[in-house]
Design a protein around this motif. Sequence first.
Motif, PDB file in Angstrom:
ATOM      1  N   TRP A 294      45.809  42.829  43.724  1.00  0.00           N
ATOM      2  CA  TRP A 294      45.194  42.737  42.437  1.00  0.00           C
ATOM      3  C   TRP A 294      43.833  43.361  42.345  1.00  0.00           C
ATOM      4  N   LEU A 295      43.795  44.625  41.524  1.00  0.00           N
ATOM      5  CA  LEU A 295      42.598  45.371  41.516  1.00  0.00           C
ATOM      6  C   LEU A 295      41.243  44.351  41.288  1.00  0.00           C
ATOM      7  N   SER A 296      41.353  43.289  40.547  1.00  0.00           N
ATOM      8  CA  SER A 296      40.263  42.417  40.529  1.00  0.00           C
ATOM      9  C   SER A 296      39.804  42.057  41.655  1.00  0.00           C
ATOM     10  N   ASN A 297      40.527  41.877  42.584  1.00  0.00           N
ATOM     11  CA  ASN A 297      40.067  41.205  43.908  1.00  0.00           C
ATOM     12  C   ASN A 297      39.070  42.215  44.712  1.00  0.00           C
ATOM     13  N   ALA A 298      39.052  43.435  44.108  1.00  0.00           N
ATOM     14  CA  ALA A 298      38.065  44.018  44.733  1.00  0.00           C
ATOM     15  C   ALA A 298      36.554  44.174  44.284  1.00  0.00           C
ATOM     16  N   LEU A 299      36.475  43.215  43.289  1.00  0.00           N
ATOM     17  CA  LEU A 299      35.301  42.808  42.805  1.00  0.00           C
ATOM     18  C   LEU A 299      34.808  41.450  43.517  1.00  0.00           C
ATOM     19  N   CYS A 300      33.462  41.232  43.569  1.00  0.00           N
ATOM     20  CA  CYS A 300      32.858  40.081  44.040  1.00  0.00           C
ATOM     21  C   CYS A 300      33.090  38.810  42.959  1.00  0.00           C
ATOM     22  N   ASN A 301      34.060  38.077  43.282  1.00  0.00           N
ATOM     23  CA  ASN A 301      34.001  36.994  42.509  1.00  0.00           C
ATOM     24  C   ASN A 301      34.188  35.592  43.253  1.00  0.00           C
TER      25      ASN A 301
END
Length: 335
Positions: A294-301
């Motif tokens: 998932w591309l969102s996993n490239a963001l720091c969450n």
Amino acid sequence: MKCKSSVRWYDVTSCGYYKHGETAAPVFGDISSMLAELVHFAKGKKLAQTRLLGSDDTLGTYLAGISSHDGVYVISLWNQVSGDTSNAVKSLPEDALVGQAKAVKTKIAKGNIPGYPTYFVVLPAEGVVGTLKVRDNVPGLDAFKRYANEFLSTSTRQTVTKLAKGEVEILGYRQSKKDEIAKLHPRMVLQVRRDKDRAAYIRENAEKVRKVVRSRTLNVLANPSDFTLWQSFLKAVGMSSKHAGKHEMHVKHQVDVNNDAPAIIALVDEHEHTVVPKDNDFGFVFTGQSEPHWLSNALCNTSFEIDVPAVNGVFLASDLAVKIAAKKAAIIATL
């Protein structure tokens, strides 16, 4: 009440008062001093008094609360909406003190501000700000950035003003009363914090992508294009064109791709800053694998659970600060 919560993190790349045309370092100010100013500004104020000078929005943004615990700050903003006086909506009393306003859900009464809350976590020592999602509230980053910049511009103790013809004129800024007034540019800028290795992995292996998965949450009652798309999905599977009456519908669909690396890289470049897990995301399935990256996993969450009380679905900043501070070490480990 145990609540699933998540924070998306942003680096504070600028915060303070800058010479015009310069961005490297402020003349004075940083995220810690801005927080101290917000705390001072909020002390003893009623909610209605926190709508900032210079805000020309028809609907206001208000400081509902700011609280800190063990170096963790939580800021709560109240975002005004144009309420329907015939229906029950969430609102806060305009004369409630900052940090103490409790939400009611009734028909809009005189003296109440209809709206919705947004929450933000600030770790000044780490130089990061996070949009806090507790249960189903919206992130509200744009309103936070607008409020922070308006606050630095108009409402700190470093802002020098005078009353001219019934209007407040800003003369400039100074760090203390003994300093000369200077024409400076107040600014607070955030940049999304990313796990660059994850996005780079998708780009570097773009030629191996065999499927692209799109995950979206459609607001079928408020967005006509989302409603049309939802109807087309129902029609495609032979179901009734009537939806279930919910405001939001989650859909996931996928397409096969074959050796189209430029298109995959362009897709990542276009959406890497705006993806949201589940609600607006892209997954990439590589040859020989079955699960999407998932591309969102490239963001720091950061995701966690907190047990925090709520009144009509609205949380106090002070309660959130205490609960999040208890997880501070684990949160910092994810940054």
